[in-house]
Motif scaffolding. Structure first.
Motif, short mmCIF file in Angstrom:
data_model
loop_
_atom_site.label_atom_id
_atom_site.label_comp_id
_atom_site.label_asym_id
_atom_site.label_seq_id
_atom_site.Cartn_x
_atom_site.Cartn_y
_atom_site.Cartn_z
N LEU A 22 0.79 -0.85 0.18
CA LEU A 22 0.17 -0.03 -0.43
C LEU A 22 0.67 1.39 -0.02
O LEU A 22 1.89 1.65 0.15
CB LEU A 22 -0.73 -0.04 0.95
N ASN A 23 0.38 2.31 -0.36
CA ASN A 23 1.12 3.83 -0.52
C ASN A 23 0.31 4.63 0.91
O ASN A 23 -0.34 3.96 1.29
CB ASN A 23 0.89 4.61 -1.59
N GLU A 24 0.69 5.85 0.65
CA GLU A 24 0.30 6.56 1.99
C GLU A 24 -1.32 6.89 1.87
O GLU A 24 -2.29 7.21 2.74
CB GLU A 24 0.42 7.60 1.92
N HIS A 25 -2.43 6.53 0.52
CA HIS A 25 -3.74 6.90 0.02
C HIS A 25 -4.34 5.30 0.42
O HIS A 25 -6.01 5.21 0.25
CB HIS A 25 -3.79 7.02 -0.62
N GLY A 26 -3.55 4.18 1.14
CA GLY A 26 -4.21 3.17 1.49
C GLY A 26 -4.36 2.35 -0.10
O GLY A 26 -5.71 1.07 0.25
N THR A 27 -4.07 2.23 -1.11
CA THR A 27 -4.26 1.59 -1.95
C THR A 27 -3.08 1.02 -2.44
O THR A 27 -2.41 1.51 -2.34
CB THR A 27 -4.81 2.48 -2.68
N VAL A 28 -3.01 0.20 -2.85
CA VAL A 28 -1.57 -0.86 -3.33
C VAL A 28 -0.81 0.50 -4.85
O VAL A 28 -1.69 1.23 -5.84
CB VAL A 28 -2.36 -1.67 -4.75
N PHE A 29 0.67 0.37 -4.44
CA PHE A 29 1.43 1.78 -5.49
C PHE A 29 1.40 1.31 -6.57
O PHE A 29 1.22 -0.03 -7.03
CB PHE A 29 2.69 1.25 -4.50
N PRO A 66 -8.31 1.83 -7.96
CA PRO A 66 -7.55 1.38 -6.84
C PRO A 66 -8.18 -0.48 -6.03
O PRO A 66 -8.99 -1.35 -6.42
CB PRO A 66 -8.15 2.16 -6.31
N PHE A 67 -6.95 -1.16 -5.77
CA PHE A 67 -7.00 -2.07 -5.19
C PHE A 67 -6.22 -2.09 -2.82
O PHE A 67 -5.78 -1.39 -3.22
CB PHE A 67 -5.79 -3.48 -5.37
N ARG A 68 -7.33 -2.39 -2.39
CA ARG A 68 -6.87 -2.02 -1.31
C ARG A 68 -7.51 -3.47 0.07
O ARG A 68 -6.77 -4.71 -0.78
CB ARG A 68 -7.90 -1.19 -1.07
N LEU A 69 -6.90 -3.16 0.77
CA LEU A 69 -6.21 -4.05 2.00
C LEU A 69 -7.83 -5.17 2.00
O LEU A 69 -8.95 -4.84 1.60
CB LEU A 69 -5.84 -3.87 3.09
N GLN A 70 -7.39 -6.19 1.70
CA GLN A 70 -8.78 -7.25 2.15
C GLN A 70 -9.50 -7.82 0.50
O GLN A 70 -9.96 -8.43 0.47
CB GLN A 70 -10.18 -6.78 2.64
N ASP A 71 -7.90 -7.27 -0.70
CA ASP A 71 -8.26 -7.36 -1.77
C ASP A 71 -7.61 -8.61 -2.27
O ASP A 71 -6.29 -8.69 -1.77
CB ASP A 71 -8.61 -6.39 -2.73
N ILE A 94 -8.05 -8.34 -12.43
CA ILE A 94 -9.02 -8.40 -11.82
C ILE A 94 -9.18 -8.83 -10.09
O ILE A 94 -8.05 -9.19 -9.38
CB ILE A 94 -10.27 -9.93 -12.35
N GLY A 95 -9.37 -7.71 -9.72
CA GLY A 95 -9.80 -7.43 -7.97
C GLY A 95 -10.81 -8.25 -7.80
O GLY A 95 -11.83 -8.55 -8.41
N GLU A 96 -10.47 -8.95 -6.48
CA GLU A 96 -11.49 -9.53 -5.88
C GLU A 96 -11.39 -9.00 -4.14
O GLU A 96 -10.80 -9.15 -3.48
CB GLU A 96 -12.09 -11.00 -5.83
N HIS A 97 -13.10 -8.51 -3.89
CA HIS A 97 -13.50 -8.06 -2.20
C HIS A 97 -13.32 -9.37 -1.56
O HIS A 97 -14.30 -9.53 -1.96
CB HIS A 97 -14.42 -6.85 -2.28
N LEU A 98 -12.58 -9.60 -0.50
CA LEU A 98 -12.58 -10.84 -0.69
C LEU A 98 -13.73 -11.60 0.83
O LEU A 98 -13.71 -12.56 0.92
CB LEU A 98 -10.96 -11.39 0.66
N ARG A 99 -13.70 -9.99 1.80
CA ARG A 99 -14.82 -10.30 2.48
C ARG A 99 -15.84 -10.53 1.61
O ARG A 99 -17.60 -10.16 2.21
CB ARG A 99 -15.20 -9.26 3.46
N THR A 100 -16.69 -9.13 0.27
CA THR A 100 -17.71 -9.97 0.18
C THR A 100 -17.42 -10.13 -1.62
O THR A 100 -19.14 -11.00 -1.95
CB THR A 100 -18.19 -8.07 -0.70
N GLY A 101 -16.99 -10.34 -1.68
CA GLY A 101 -17.17 -11.74 -3.05
C GLY A 101 -17.16 -10.63 -4.92
O GLY A 101 -16.65 -11.33 -5.47
N GLU A 102 -17.04 -9.81 -4.08
CA GLU A 102 -17.19 -8.40 -5.46
C GLU A 102 -15.86 -8.65 -6.53
O GLU A 102 -15.31 -8.20 -5.90
CB GLU A 102 -17.69 -7.00 -4.80
N ARG A 103 -16.27 -8.08 -7.78
CA ARG A 103 -15.27 -8.80 -8.58
C ARG A 103 -14.43 -7.64 -9.47
O ARG A 103 -16.50 -6.42 -9.27
CB ARG A 103 -14.89 -9.90 -9.49
#
Length: 169
Positions: A22-29, A66-71, A94-103
């Motif tokens: 992650l970068n300072e925005h909380g998204t993948v650098f 953006p990709f975030r923690l838990q993705d 392709i991102g996947e929110h691991l808690r919801t399954g949303e892609r």
């Protein structure tokens, strides 16, 4: 004439996003994504060449979401065009929110690789698409290749103006 299916070149891997990504925005650098994508695409390229390849270009880069923690980030790379010593690889993440399954589609680009040894050539003449996405991307290869050739001329002009003098003297 030797042909290869896009599926035969396909490289797929999944990367779970961790704090170190992650970068300072909380998204993948962005640089981290580019590093992962280059590694993934090189596998697809070597599946065609069976030789050492080097990255020549990365273009049509799109950071879409953006990709975030838990993705997780599912990277798919496959060859979309073949030259004599070079080839084009399309990559999507392709991102996947691991808690919801949303892609979601988070990133796409095209990579160009060249066989490092000038005495070697790509053994295939054509890459065959197998689905609508692949058909659309393979069909656009020649146009992208022409755009790259035109851009190289402009890049040479810019490079001619760039100095390597020490900026502090």
């Amino acid at each position: 004439m030797m042909k290869i299916n896009c599926k035969q070149t396909l490289s797929v891997s999944i990367h779970r996003v961790f704090n170190a990504d992650l970068n300072e925005h909380g998204t993948v650098f962005g640089g981290r994504i580019l590093e992962l994508v280059d590694g993934e695409a090189s596998v697809a390229a070597m599946r065609v060449t069976r030789a050492t390849v080097v990255t020549a270009a990365m273009d049509h880069v799109q950071f879409l979401k953006p990709f975030r923690l838990q993705d997780s980030m599912c990277m798919e790379a496959y060859v979309t065009g073949i030259g004599h010593r070079s080839l084009e690889v399309f990559v999507k993440v392709i991102g996947e929110h691991l808690r919801t399954g949303e892609r979601f589609l988070g990133f796409t680009c095209f990579m160009t690789y060249v066989i490092q040894n000038p005495a070697e050539q790509v053994k295939y003449d054509e890459v065959l698409p197998e689905n609508n996405e692949q058909r659309a991307l393979v069909a656009g290869y020649e146009r992208r290749r022409e755009q790259r050739a035109a851009n190289r001329g402009h890049q040479q002009e810019a490079l001619a103006a760039i100095t390597i003098d020490k900026p502090w003297e």
